[in-house]
Write a protein that holds these residues in place. Structure first.
Motif, PDB file in Angstrom:
ATOM      1  N   TYR A  12      14.922   0.251  -9.018  1.00  0.00           N
ATOM      2  CA  TYR A  12      13.749   0.094  -9.873  1.00  0.00           C
ATOM      3  C   TYR A  12      13.071   1.445 -10.041  1.00  0.00           C
ATOM      4  N   ASP A  13      12.436   1.607 -11.193  1.00  0.00           N
ATOM      5  CA  ASP A  13      11.711   2.830 -11.504  1.00  0.00           C
ATOM      6  C   ASP A  13      10.252   2.457 -11.714  1.00  0.00           C
ATOM      7  N   ALA A  14       9.397   2.847 -10.773  1.00  0.00           N
ATOM      8  CA  ALA A  14       7.971   2.521 -10.839  1.00  0.00           C
ATOM      9  C   ALA A  14       7.128   3.731 -11.232  1.00  0.00           C
ATOM     10  N   ARG A  15       7.759   4.773 -11.763  1.00  0.00           N
ATOM     11  CA  ARG A  15       6.983   5.968 -12.142  1.00  0.00           C
ATOM     12  C   ARG A  15       5.939   5.669 -13.214  1.00  0.00           C
ATOM     13  N   ALA A  16       6.196   4.686 -14.073  1.00  0.00           N
ATOM     14  CA  ALA A  16       5.236   4.341 -15.125  1.00  0.00           C
ATOM     15  C   ALA A  16       4.286   3.217 -14.688  1.00  0.00           C
ATOM     16  N   ALA A  17       4.327   2.867 -13.405  1.00  0.00           N
ATOM     17  CA  ALA A  17       3.465   1.804 -12.892  1.00  0.00           C
ATOM     18  C   ALA A  17       2.066   2.301 -12.564  1.00  0.00           C
ATOM     19  N   ALA A  18       1.826   3.587 -12.734  1.00  0.00           N
ATOM     20  CA  ALA A  18       0.502   4.207 -12.541  1.00  0.00           C
ATOM     21  C   ALA A  18      -0.109   3.806 -11.204  1.00  0.00           C
ATOM     22  N   GLU A  19      -1.316   3.280 -11.251  1.00  0.00           N
ATOM     23  CA  GLU A  19      -2.045   2.930 -10.024  1.00  0.00           C
ATOM     24  C   GLU A  19      -1.418   1.771  -9.253  1.00  0.00           C
ATOM     25  N   PHE A  20      -0.398   1.124  -9.815  1.00  0.00           N
ATOM     26  CA  PHE A  20       0.241  -0.021  -9.155  1.00  0.00           C
ATOM     27  C   PHE A  20       1.554   0.347  -8.451  1.00  0.00           C
ATOM     28  N   ARG A  21       1.866   1.631  -8.421  1.00  0.00           N
ATOM     29  CA  ARG A  21       3.145   2.053  -7.836  1.00  0.00           C
ATOM     30  C   ARG A  21       3.288   1.608  -6.380  1.00  0.00           C
ATOM     31  N   ALA A  22       2.250   1.766  -5.581  1.00  0.00           N
ATOM     32  CA  ALA A  22       2.314   1.339  -4.170  1.00  0.00           C
ATOM     33  C   ALA A  22       2.473  -0.176  -4.070  1.00  0.00           C
ATOM     34  N   ALA A  23       1.820  -0.923  -4.966  1.00  0.00           N
ATOM     35  CA  ALA A  23       1.940  -2.386  -4.965  1.00  0.00           C
ATOM     36  C   ALA A  23       3.374  -2.796  -5.309  1.00  0.00           C
ATOM     37  N   VAL A  24       4.001  -2.085  -6.246  1.00  0.00           N
ATOM     38  CA  VAL A  24       5.390  -2.373  -6.611  1.00  0.00           C
ATOM     39  C   VAL A  24       6.309  -2.080  -5.429  1.00  0.00           C
ATOM     40  N   VAL A  67      -0.384  -6.693  -5.233  1.00  0.00           N
ATOM     41  CA  VAL A  67       0.884  -6.857  -4.507  1.00  0.00           C
ATOM     42  C   VAL A  67       1.504  -8.209  -4.843  1.00  0.00           C
ATOM     43  N   ARG A  68       0.685  -9.252  -4.905  1.00  0.00           N
ATOM     44  CA  ARG A  68       1.214 -10.578  -5.276  1.00  0.00           C
ATOM     45  C   ARG A  68       1.776 -10.540  -6.697  1.00  0.00           C
ATOM     46  N   VAL A  69       1.066  -9.905  -7.615  1.00  0.00           N
ATOM     47  CA  VAL A  69       1.545  -9.799  -8.992  1.00  0.00           C
ATOM     48  C   VAL A  69       2.884  -9.067  -9.024  1.00  0.00           C
ATOM     49  N   ALA A  70       2.984  -7.944  -8.309  1.00  0.00           N
ATOM     50  CA  ALA A  70       4.233  -7.170  -8.304  1.00  0.00           C
ATOM     51  C   ALA A  70       5.383  -7.985  -7.711  1.00  0.00           C
ATOM     52  N   ALA A  71       5.156  -8.648  -6.577  1.00  0.00           N
ATOM     53  CA  ALA A  71       6.209  -9.459  -5.953  1.00  0.00           C
ATOM     54  C   ALA A  71       6.612 -10.614  -6.874  1.00  0.00           C
ATOM     55  N   HIS A  72       5.623 -11.244  -7.516  1.00  0.00           N
ATOM     56  CA  HIS A  72       5.893 -12.348  -8.441  1.00  0.00           C
ATOM     57  C   HIS A  72       6.760 -11.871  -9.614  1.00  0.00           C
ATOM     58  N   GLU A  73       6.378 -10.770 -10.233  1.00  0.00           N
ATOM     59  CA  GLU A  73       7.128 -10.268 -11.390  1.00  0.00           C
ATOM     60  C   GLU A  73       8.526  -9.802 -10.992  1.00  0.00           C
ATOM     61  N   LEU A  74       8.674  -9.201  -9.814  1.00  0.00           N
ATOM     62  CA  LEU A  74      10.010  -8.848  -9.324  1.00  0.00           C
ATOM     63  C   LEU A  74      10.841 -10.106  -9.078  1.00  0.00           C
ATOM     64  N   GLY A  75      10.168 -11.180  -8.672  1.00  0.00           N
ATOM     65  CA  GLY A  75      10.858 -12.466  -8.499  1.00  0.00           C
ATOM     66  C   GLY A  75      11.530 -12.924  -9.790  1.00  0.00           C
TER      67      GLY A  75
END
Length: 179
Positions: A45-57, A119-127
């Motif tokens: 996965y590439d989270a470079r464009a996830a901005a402030e959510f990179r750690a959550a991803v 973190v829940r949003v990131a885990a959910h979307e990765l799901g």
């Protein structure tokens, strides 16, 4: 991860117990060596464009890695094309899978601004990228219930049924195999 541990253990046991073969024609595969070793499916996965959510991803990916054995999410290396692209935007979170394990995840600021756990949003979307559908409405104990569990729900962990479904989705997948 249990499968990797088992694979490494079997390989080590084989290496220690296998007699040195003097000629290729003398080698007769045993039942253990005739079976190919199971290799986990790795998705990048590439989270470079996830901005402030990179750690959550990264945290969401780590949660999935600790929860299932049949697939592993890893950050893409420099110059490597990622299977999953993660982008922050001002809309609602969503996933656009191209196929199992491939597509784009949007971590929408709208849900985070309303009080949902990043973190829940990131885990959910990765799901979704791992093949899971939304299960709304639902309780907080079900990761794929998403926003229907309310803003007080911060549980980023998949339940037993969600973990089992991901394991089934990636059952028998080998690293590098097309999905």
């Amino acid at each position: 991860m249990r499968i990797r541990s088992l694979t490494v253990g079997l390989a080590a046991a084989f290496a220690v117990s296998c007699p040195v073969l003097t000629a290729p024609s003398a080698a007769v595969p045993s039942a253990v060596t005739a079976q190919p070793l199971v290799v986990d499916r790795v998705l990048t996965y590439d989270a470079r464009a996830a901005a402030e959510f990179r750690a959550a991803v990264d945290r969401g990916a780590a949660i999935w890695n600790a929860s299932v054995d049949g697939v592993e999410l890893r950050p893409a290396g420099a110059g490597q094309r990622a299977d999953i692209r993660v982008v922050a935007d001002d809309g609602w979170p969503r996933s656009l899978p191209d196929s199992l394990g491939r597509g784009t995840v949007y971590i929408g600021r709208q849900a985070i601004d309303q009080g949902h756990s990043a973190v829940r949003v990131a885990a959910h979307e990765l799901g979704h990228m791992l093949g899971l559908p939304d299960r709304k409405p639902g309780p907080c104990s079900r990761l794929m219930s998403g926003a229907s569990a309310g803003t007080s729900c911060t549980n980023p962990y998949p339940n037993a049924a969600e973990r089992a479904q991901v394991e089934e989705n990636f059952e028998g997948a080998a690293a590098g195999a097309s999905m």
